[in-house]
Design a protein around this motif. Structure first.
Motif, PDB file in Angstrom:
ATOM      1  N   LEU A   1      23.929-162.839  68.053  1.00  0.00           N
ATOM      2  CA  LEU A   1      25.163-162.703  68.844  1.00  0.00           C
ATOM      3  C   LEU A   1      26.000-161.510  68.376  1.00  0.00           C
ATOM      4  CD1 LEU A   1      26.252-166.414  69.313  1.00  0.00           C
ATOM      5  CD2 LEU A   1      25.818-164.756  71.149  1.00  0.00           C
ATOM      6  N   PHE A   2      26.079-161.291  67.068  1.00  0.00           N
ATOM      7  CA  PHE A   2      26.797-160.111  66.570  1.00  0.00           C
ATOM      8  C   PHE A   2      26.197-158.834  67.162  1.00  0.00           C
ATOM      9  CE2 PHE A   2      27.860-162.432  62.345  1.00  0.00           C
ATOM     10  CZ  PHE A   2      29.076-162.879  62.828  1.00  0.00           C
ATOM     11  N   VAL A   3      24.881-158.757  67.181  1.00  0.00           N
ATOM     12  CA  VAL A   3      24.199-157.574  67.719  1.00  0.00           C
ATOM     13  C   VAL A   3      24.468-157.452  69.216  1.00  0.00           C
ATOM     14  CG1 VAL A   3      21.945-156.514  68.145  1.00  0.00           C
ATOM     15  CG2 VAL A   3      22.423-157.562  65.916  1.00  0.00           C
TER      16      VAL A   3
ATOM     17  N   ARG B   1      28.966-145.832  64.471  1.00  0.00           N
ATOM     18  CA  ARG B   1      29.862-146.621  65.331  1.00  0.00           C
ATOM     19  C   ARG B   1      29.293-148.023  65.562  1.00  0.00           C
ATOM     20  NH1 ARG B   1      31.657-144.910  71.339  1.00  0.00           N
ATOM     21  NH2 ARG B   1      32.960-146.705  71.766  1.00  0.00           N
ATOM     22  N   LEU B   2      27.984-148.115  65.711  1.00  0.00           N
ATOM     23  CA  LEU B   2      27.345-149.427  65.846  1.00  0.00           C
ATOM     24  C   LEU B   2      27.590-150.247  64.580  1.00  0.00           C
ATOM     25  CD1 LEU B   2      25.504-151.582  67.116  1.00  0.00           C
ATOM     26  CD2 LEU B   2      23.536-150.272  66.242  1.00  0.00           C
ATOM     27  N   VAL B   3      27.405-149.633  63.425  1.00  0.00           N
ATOM     28  CA  VAL B   3      27.618-150.348  62.167  1.00  0.00           C
ATOM     29  C   VAL B   3      29.075-150.797  62.059  1.00  0.00           C
ATOM     30  CG1 VAL B   3      27.575-150.161  59.646  1.00  0.00           C
ATOM     31  CG2 VAL B   3      25.701-149.187  61.010  1.00  0.00           C
ATOM     32  N   ARG B   4      30.016-149.933  62.378  1.00  0.00           N
ATOM     33  CA  ARG B   4      31.434-150.302  62.328  1.00  0.00           C
ATOM     34  C   ARG B   4      31.733-151.472  63.265  1.00  0.00           C
ATOM     35  NH1 ARG B   4      32.249-144.719  62.401  1.00  0.00           N
ATOM     36  NH2 ARG B   4      32.814-144.779  64.595  1.00  0.00           N
TER      37      ARG B   4
ATOM     38  N   GLU C   1      32.890-157.223  64.106  1.00  0.00           N
ATOM     39  CA  GLU C   1      32.538-158.508  64.726  1.00  0.00           C
ATOM     40  C   GLU C   1      32.407-159.605  63.668  1.00  0.00           C
ATOM     41  OE1 GLU C   1      31.938-159.760  68.006  1.00  0.00           O
ATOM     42  OE2 GLU C   1      33.191-157.990  68.349  1.00  0.00           O
ATOM     43  N   ARG C   2      31.730-159.286  62.582  1.00  0.00           N
ATOM     44  CA  ARG C   2      31.527-160.295  61.538  1.00  0.00           C
ATOM     45  C   ARG C   2      32.838-160.599  60.808  1.00  0.00           C
ATOM     46  NH1 ARG C   2      26.607-159.982  57.163  1.00  0.00           N
ATOM     47  NH2 ARG C   2      27.180-161.791  55.917  1.00  0.00           N
TER      48      ARG C   2
ATOM     49  N   ASP D   1      31.444-144.456  55.324  1.00  0.00           N
ATOM     50  CA  ASP D   1      31.523-143.760  56.605  1.00  0.00           C
ATOM     51  C   ASP D   1      31.844-144.768  57.714  1.00  0.00           C
ATOM     52  OD1 ASP D   1      31.286-141.571  58.428  1.00  0.00           O
ATOM     53  OD2 ASP D   1      29.248-142.205  58.900  1.00  0.00           O
ATOM     54  N   THR D   2      31.703-146.026  57.378  1.00  0.00           N
ATOM     55  CA  THR D   2      31.888-147.089  58.366  1.00  0.00           C
ATOM     56  C   THR D   2      33.014-148.019  57.922  1.00  0.00           C
ATOM     57  OG1 THR D   2      30.143-148.341  57.298  1.00  0.00           O
ATOM     58  CG2 THR D   2      29.517-147.016  59.202  1.00  0.00           C
ATOM     59  N   ARG D   3      34.089-147.448  57.446  1.00  0.00           N
ATOM     60  CA  ARG D   3      35.208-148.214  56.890  1.00  0.00           C
ATOM     61  C   ARG D   3      35.716-149.222  57.900  1.00  0.00           C
ATOM     62  NH1 ARG D   3      35.471-148.579  52.233  1.00  0.00           N
ATOM     63  NH2 ARG D   3      35.254-146.370  51.965  1.00  0.00           N
ATOM     64  N   ILE D   4      35.942-150.466  57.420  1.00  0.00           N
ATOM     65  CA  ILE D   4      36.528-151.510  58.255  1.00  0.00           C
ATOM     66  C   ILE D   4      38.023-151.246  58.339  1.00  0.00           C
ATOM     67  CG2 ILE D   4      36.961-153.986  58.457  1.00  0.00           C
ATOM     68  CD1 ILE D   4      34.459-154.453  56.822  1.00  0.00           C
ATOM     69  N   VAL D   5      38.559-151.308  59.539  1.00  0.00           N
ATOM     70  CA  VAL D   5      40.009-151.090  59.722  1.00  0.00           C
ATOM     71  C   VAL D   5      40.759-152.334  59.353  1.00  0.00           C
ATOM     72  CG1 VAL D   5      41.769-150.461  61.385  1.00  0.00           C
ATOM     73  CG2 VAL D   5      39.487-149.490  61.564  1.00  0.00           C
TER      74      VAL D   5
END
Length: 182
Positions: A98-100, A137-140, A145-146, A178-182
């Motif tokens: 579901l996350f994907v 962007r996909l990783v972020r 989502e998680r 590079d994929t910092r969580i906001v």
């Protein structure tokens, strides 16, 4: 060591050994394998003692079969396989998929994916396209989502607050800067 073996080793490191925290909805676990998951694997009701005495080789086989191969996570792009596998262990395979699916939809999957938690051809194609086109962007998006899932879980079940810091630390392992969580 294969990629899945490295992923399993990392999960076992994150999960640790035997734990039976009173607030843990999964009940007793060892190497992150719950009593319910062990029961399913054994084909009989596992006792708390069975969980305590779980051999790491059995845990590794459960991870490989139940949390990686059975839900089709091996068919995801390499970029997101470890994240999806860790999510499957932490939340169940359906939630990992579901996350994907949600992340691909947020990134404009065409056609939009049915968010059913099942790994089908459309999900595989959309994940591959998103990994190629959007990468970081996909990783972020997956991380967000998680992260949101954790906060909703604690909101719905305040007893889970005790685990939130650990969950967020676990999630941070997938943030390469590079994929910092906001």
């Amino acid at each position: 060591m294969s990629d899945i073996e490295k992923m399993i080793t990392a999960v076992i490191r994150r999960e640790g050994g035997y734990v039976n925290h009173p607030a843990d909805r999964g009940g007793p676990t060892n190497y992150g394998i719950s009593q319910n998951a062990l029961s399913h694997h054994l084909g009989r009701s596992a006792s708390q003692s069975d969980v305590e005495q779980l051999d790491q080789a059995v845990a590794r086989e459960i991870y490989r079969q139940t949390y990686y191969l059975a839900p089709g996570l091996d068919q995801l792009p390499e970029l997101i396989q470890e994240f999806a596998f860790d999510s499957a262990v932490n939340h169940g395979p359906k939630q990992a998929v579901l996350f994907v699916q949600r992340s691909c939809n947020l990134l404009g999957a065409k056609p939009p994916l049915r968010e059913d938690g099942l790994m089908g051809d459309n999900t595989r194609r959309a994940a591959k396209t998103a990994a190629q086109r959007f990468s970081a962007r996909l990783v972020r998006t997956l991380l967000a989502e998680r992260r949101n899932f954790y906060f909703k879980l604690v909101e719905a079940k305040p007893s889970q607050q005790v685990f939130l810091k650990g969950w967020l630390n676990r999630l941070a392992e997938f943030d390469d800067g590079d994929t910092r969580i906001v």
